[in-house]
Enzyme design. Structure first.
Site, PDB file in Angstrom:
ATOM      1  N   GLY A  32      -9.239   2.947 -12.508  1.00  0.00           N
ATOM      2  CA  GLY A  32     -10.456   2.322 -11.996  1.00  0.00           C
ATOM      3  C   GLY A  32     -10.537   2.442 -10.488  1.00  0.00           C
ATOM      4  N   GLY A  34     -12.978   0.951  -7.460  1.00  0.00           N
ATOM      5  CA  GLY A  34     -14.099   0.096  -7.063  1.00  0.00           C
ATOM      6  C   GLY A  34     -14.428   0.314  -5.603  1.00  0.00           C
ATOM      7  CG  PHE A  36     -14.143  -4.026  -1.512  1.00  0.00           C
ATOM      8  CD1 PHE A  36     -14.575  -3.542  -0.286  1.00  0.00           C
ATOM      9  CD2 PHE A  36     -14.999  -4.819  -2.261  1.00  0.00           C
ATOM     10  CE1 PHE A  36     -15.836  -3.850   0.176  1.00  0.00           C
ATOM     11  CE2 PHE A  36     -16.262  -5.127  -1.798  1.00  0.00           C
ATOM     12  CZ  PHE A  36     -16.684  -4.642  -0.583  1.00  0.00           C
ATOM     13  N   GLY A  37     -11.177  -1.833  -4.199  1.00  0.00           N
ATOM     14  CA  GLY A  37      -9.875  -1.760  -4.838  1.00  0.00           C
ATOM     15  C   GLY A  37      -9.741  -0.549  -5.724  1.00  0.00           C
ATOM     16  CD  GLN A  38      -6.026   3.168  -5.196  1.00  0.00           C
ATOM     17  OE1 GLN A  38      -6.843   4.048  -4.944  1.00  0.00           O
ATOM     18  NE2 GLN A  38      -4.731   3.309  -5.003  1.00  0.00           N
ATOM     19  CB  VAL A  39      -7.449  -0.670 -11.529  1.00  0.00           C
ATOM     20  CG1 VAL A  39      -6.565  -1.247 -12.625  1.00  0.00           C
ATOM     21  CG2 VAL A  39      -8.295  -1.770 -10.890  1.00  0.00           C
ATOM     22  CE  LYS A  57      -9.504  -4.982  -8.059  1.00  0.00           C
ATOM     23  NZ  LYS A  57     -10.541  -5.753  -8.751  1.00  0.00           N
ATOM     24  CG  ASP A 160     -20.171  -8.103  -8.986  1.00  0.00           C
ATOM     25  OD1 ASP A 160     -21.364  -7.938  -9.302  1.00  0.00           O
ATOM     26  OD2 ASP A 160     -19.413  -7.157  -8.699  1.00  0.00           O
TER      27      ASP A 160
HETATM   28  N1  ADE Z   1      -9.800  -1.400 -15.293  1.00  0.00           N
HETATM   29  C1  ADE Z   1      -9.766  -2.329 -14.345  1.00  0.00           C
HETATM   30  N2  ADE Z   1      -8.985  -3.345 -14.694  1.00  0.00           N
HETATM   31  C2  ADE Z   1      -8.494  -3.066 -15.917  1.00  0.00           C
HETATM   32  C3  ADE Z   1      -7.649  -3.751 -16.837  1.00  0.00           C
HETATM   33  N3  ADE Z   1      -7.130  -4.944 -16.548  1.00  0.00           N
HETATM   34  N4  ADE Z   1      -7.393  -3.168 -18.014  1.00  0.00           N
HETATM   35  C4  ADE Z   1      -7.926  -1.967 -18.299  1.00  0.00           C
HETATM   36  N5  ADE Z   1      -8.722  -1.280 -17.493  1.00  0.00           N
HETATM   37  C5  ADE Z   1      -9.007  -1.831 -16.303  1.00  0.00           C
END
Ligand code: ADE
Length: 314
Positions: A32, A34, A36-39, A57, A160
């Site tokens: 992921g 975003g 401000f962040g990346q996951v 994150k 949000d």
């Molecule tokens: N993308 C962002 N957060 C996540 C999460 N907790 N689980 C799976 N996909 C995600």
């Protein structure tokens, strides 16, 4: 000054309760990205020898806005888990699993929701079966109404609520996630740090999702549980349209100014009833979009009304 310590944001006793080290974390692929962040998907190795799938994150860039958002999300998640037994959040809020606060590695570790975001599922369903509604679609909304009831109990606003911030677990439970945004991230748009990162920040700000915002948020930045209910109404609309981009006429990708959009809403203009959406369901959406926040239903009332429209479900 930018790298405020997590410990300053999160009260010390709580931090120790959640803190773990990067030695226990194995990082996998990026899942992921975003504003401000990346996951990143990862695996957490517990002292007990267990391995747990996590979503880790971190900040997208090492700038003030990203760090502010990161620390804020950590603090809110800790608060959400604070008064529950066994460190468990409400079952419809993404579960915190740990915090890593090392100089070069800072992560919020959350449960991994294997089906990804509700928006992704909606758009996938749109591609697969066109007009057929998403299975479980409005039951996911019931889950999120329950999450909002919990946030109201804790006096926390999300800021949000949108399909992109709802995650779905393997067993079809919807969980509210992404607590980093809201008030102090949207409000300072004009006083974004005036440094050479400004252009970068501006690009991030272009994606501010105005079309989910209530009229009082657009006009005065007034975030309350009732402004989350407005956004929840837009979430219902996203479910009914299988993930269309909400817009009030014109080009859906146009980003009107806050005040122009507020004027549109003050004139009584609302998102239109999607063709596949029942009149009763549209009534629930419209009640969430009442101009006067106190006339909007509470999360509890929304839940009751949705359950009444979903026969056979408890
Ligand atoms: N993308 C962002 N957060 C996540 C999460 N907790 N689980 C799976 N996909 C995600």
């Amino acid at each position: 000054h930018v790298e405020a310590d997590l410990a300053e944001t999160v009260r010390p006793g709580w931090l120790s309760r959640w803190e773990t080290t990067s030695r226990h974390l194995t990082l996998g692929k990026l899942i992921g990205l975003g504003r401000f962040g990346q996951v990143i998907q990862g695996t957490l190795h517990t002292p007990g020898g267990e391995t747990i799938s996590v979503a880790a994150k971190s900040v997208r860039r090492k700038n003030a806005q990203c760090y502010r958002n990161f620390y804020r999300e950590a603090a809110i998640l800790v608060t959400v888990h604070e008064d529950e037994h066994h460190n468990n959040a409400h079952s419809n809020i993404i579960q915190l699993l740990g915090l890593i606060n090392e100089t070069s590695q800072k992560y919020i570790l959350m449960e991994y929701a294997s089906k990804g975001s509700l928006l992704r599922l909606l758009r996938h369903a749109q591609k697969q079966n066109g007009a057929a509604p998403l299975e479980h679609g409005f039951l996911y909304a019931v889950d999120i109404a329950r999450a909002l009831r919990e946030l109201q109990r804790l006096a926390i606003t999300h800021g949000d609520v949108a399909a992109r911030n709802v995650l779905i677990t393997a067993d079809h439970v919807a969980k509210l996630a992404d607590f980093g945004l809201g008030r102090d991230v949207y409000a300072p748009v004009k006083d974004v740090d005036d440094d050479d990162k400004n252009r970068e920040n501006m690009a991030e700000n272009e994606f501010i999702p105005l079309n989910w915002m209530s009229v009082e948020v657009l006009e005065r930045g007034e975030y309350t549980c009732q402004s989350d209910v407005w956004s929840f109404g837009v979430l219902l609309w996203e479910i009914a349209t299988l993930g269309q981009e909400p817009h009030y006429g014109g080009n859906p990708h146009d980003n009107p100014s806050c005040l122009r959009l507020a004027r549109t809403l003050r004139r009584g203009i609302r998102l239109r009833r999607p063709p596949e959406c029942s009149g009763e369901m549209y009534d629930v959406m419209m009640s969430c979009w009442h101009e006067n926040p106190s006339e909007r239903p509470s999360p509890d009332e929304v839940e009751t009304r949705l359950l009444r429209l979903t026969p056979g479900f408890e």
